[in-house]
Write an enzyme that holds these catalytic residues in place. Sequence first.
Site, PDB file in Angstrom:
ATOM      1  N   ASN A 110      10.566  93.154  15.994  1.00  0.00           N
ATOM      2  CA  ASN A 110      12.002  93.370  15.822  1.00  0.00           C
ATOM      3  C   ASN A 110      12.324  94.601  14.975  1.00  0.00           C
ATOM      4  O   ASN A 110      13.468  95.052  14.960  1.00  0.00           O
ATOM      5  CB  ASN A 110      12.686  92.129  15.226  1.00  0.00           C
ATOM      6  N   ASP A 125      16.608  82.197  19.718  1.00  0.00           N
ATOM      7  CA  ASP A 125      16.902  83.389  20.520  1.00  0.00           C
ATOM      8  C   ASP A 125      18.272  83.290  21.191  1.00  0.00           C
ATOM      9  O   ASP A 125      18.760  82.197  21.466  1.00  0.00           O
ATOM     10  CB  ASP A 125      15.802  83.564  21.581  1.00  0.00           C
TER      11      ASP A 125
HETATM   12  C1  IPE Z   1      11.793  86.538  19.363  1.00  0.00           C
HETATM   13  O1  IPE Z   1      12.931  86.936  20.045  1.00  0.00           O
HETATM   14  C2  IPE Z   1      11.960  86.753  17.906  1.00  0.00           C
HETATM   15  C3  IPE Z   1      12.953  85.903  17.246  1.00  0.00           C
HETATM   16  C4  IPE Z   1      13.686  84.974  17.809  1.00  0.00           C
HETATM   17  C5  IPE Z   1      13.096  86.120  15.844  1.00  0.00           C
HETATM   18  P1  IPE Z   1      13.040  88.364  20.731  1.00  0.00           P
HETATM   19  O2  IPE Z   1      14.423  88.439  21.309  1.00  0.00           O
HETATM   20  O3  IPE Z   1      12.662  89.426  19.771  1.00  0.00           O
HETATM   21  O4  IPE Z   1      11.936  88.278  21.874  1.00  0.00           O
HETATM   22  P2  IPE Z   1      11.810  89.052  23.241  1.00  0.00           P
HETATM   23  O5  IPE Z   1      11.957  90.503  22.942  1.00  0.00           O
HETATM   24  O6  IPE Z   1      12.938  88.574  24.104  1.00  0.00           O
HETATM   25  O7  IPE Z   1      10.475  88.668  23.790  1.00  0.00           O
HETATM   26  C1  IPE Z   2      17.416  86.189  18.161  1.00  0.00           C
HETATM   27  O1  IPE Z   2      18.481  86.669  18.899  1.00  0.00           O
HETATM   28  C2  IPE Z   2      17.443  86.699  16.730  1.00  0.00           C
HETATM   29  C3  IPE Z   2      16.446  87.747  16.456  1.00  0.00           C
HETATM   30  C4  IPE Z   2      15.530  88.162  17.282  1.00  0.00           C
HETATM   31  C5  IPE Z   2      16.509  88.360  15.165  1.00  0.00           C
HETATM   32  P1  IPE Z   2      18.411  88.069  19.614  1.00  0.00           P
HETATM   33  O2  IPE Z   2      18.934  89.100  18.660  1.00  0.00           O
HETATM   34  O3  IPE Z   2      17.078  88.346  20.162  1.00  0.00           O
HETATM   35  O4  IPE Z   2      19.470  87.859  20.776  1.00  0.00           O
HETATM   36  P2  IPE Z   2      19.309  88.310  22.277  1.00  0.00           P
HETATM   37  O5  IPE Z   2      18.007  87.772  22.781  1.00  0.00           O
HETATM   38  O6  IPE Z   2      19.349  89.800  22.278  1.00  0.00           O
HETATM   39  O7  IPE Z   2      20.481  87.692  22.953  1.00  0.00           O
HETATM   40 MG    MG Z   3      16.167  87.910  21.933  1.00  0.00          MG
END
Ligand code: IPE
Ligand code: IPE
Ligand code: MG
Length: 240
Positions: A66, A18
């Site tokens: 997502n 993340d």
């Molecule tokens: C979890 O991260 C999913 C992945 C890292 C693929 P998210 O960024 O989607 O999670 P939330 O929304 O912060 O809980």
């Molecule tokens: C994790 O990074 C990757 C996926 C969830 C696909 P994020 O895209 O959630 O990055 P932040 O949390 O918005 O910084």
């Molecule tokens: Mg995230």
Amino acid sequence: MKHETTHSPASHVAVIMDGNGRWAASRRKPRSAGHVAGAAAARKVVEEARRVGVRTLTLYAFSSDNWQRPRREVMALMRLFRRYLLAETERCVANGIRLRIIGRRDRIAPELLLTIQGAEKRTAGGKDMLLRVAVDYSSRDVIARTAMAMKGTRDDRASFAAAMGEVDGTGEPVPDVDLLIRTGGEHRLSDFLLWECAYAELYFSTKAWPEFGPADLDEALAEFARRNRRFGAIPEVAAG
Ligand code: IPE
Ligand code: IPE
Ligand code: MG
């Protein structure tokens, strides 16, 4: 006398990768650039995990939630994922890494699905590490669908875990997680491996995923080695 613990790495490490978007935003780049940097970080962490003897590594690449993101970002992620598989498959073969994708497959574009199937088939002989990548993955979805599939049967936890493996697409019983790492500073599971993490050691890093490198994995594994896992029993008493 108590002897020094030998450094045995966690057998199954799972990572919630993340912080890509925030990493990019802080550099005035588009979120997709964060995902590109995140894929590069994943490559290095995979290599390190294999080097230090992790047996199974599960990476959370795309959650079922997502899909709610802007179409442009979802498309960029799917494109990147396909490119990653195409680029990494031969490296996996060379390094004895078996690749499996976990999650729903019915919403994956046909082209990507073919690439997934090709990569899984090509790496099927890998014996050194199992690399599982979670795409369109929701742990609640896996558990709920397994429960429906097993309705009325009187089976135990082992068969439930086996049935979950049928639902998650691998056909192999789901492995318990030893060490769960989440980068990006959030302290939550976001629907990842809820069943498998029953006794996982949790490790949180404030680093954004693109900044998380092999040394950070080593640090998490060292911290894991210092933890005292009890699984509900009484702490082990030094032999005397
Ligand atoms: C979890 O991260 C999913 C992945 C890292 C693929 P998210 O960024 O989607 O999670 P939330 O929304 O912060 O809980
Ligand atoms: C994790 O990074 C990757 C996926 C969830 C696909 P994020 O895209 O959630 O990055 P932040 O949390 O918005 O910084
Ligand atoms: Mg995230």
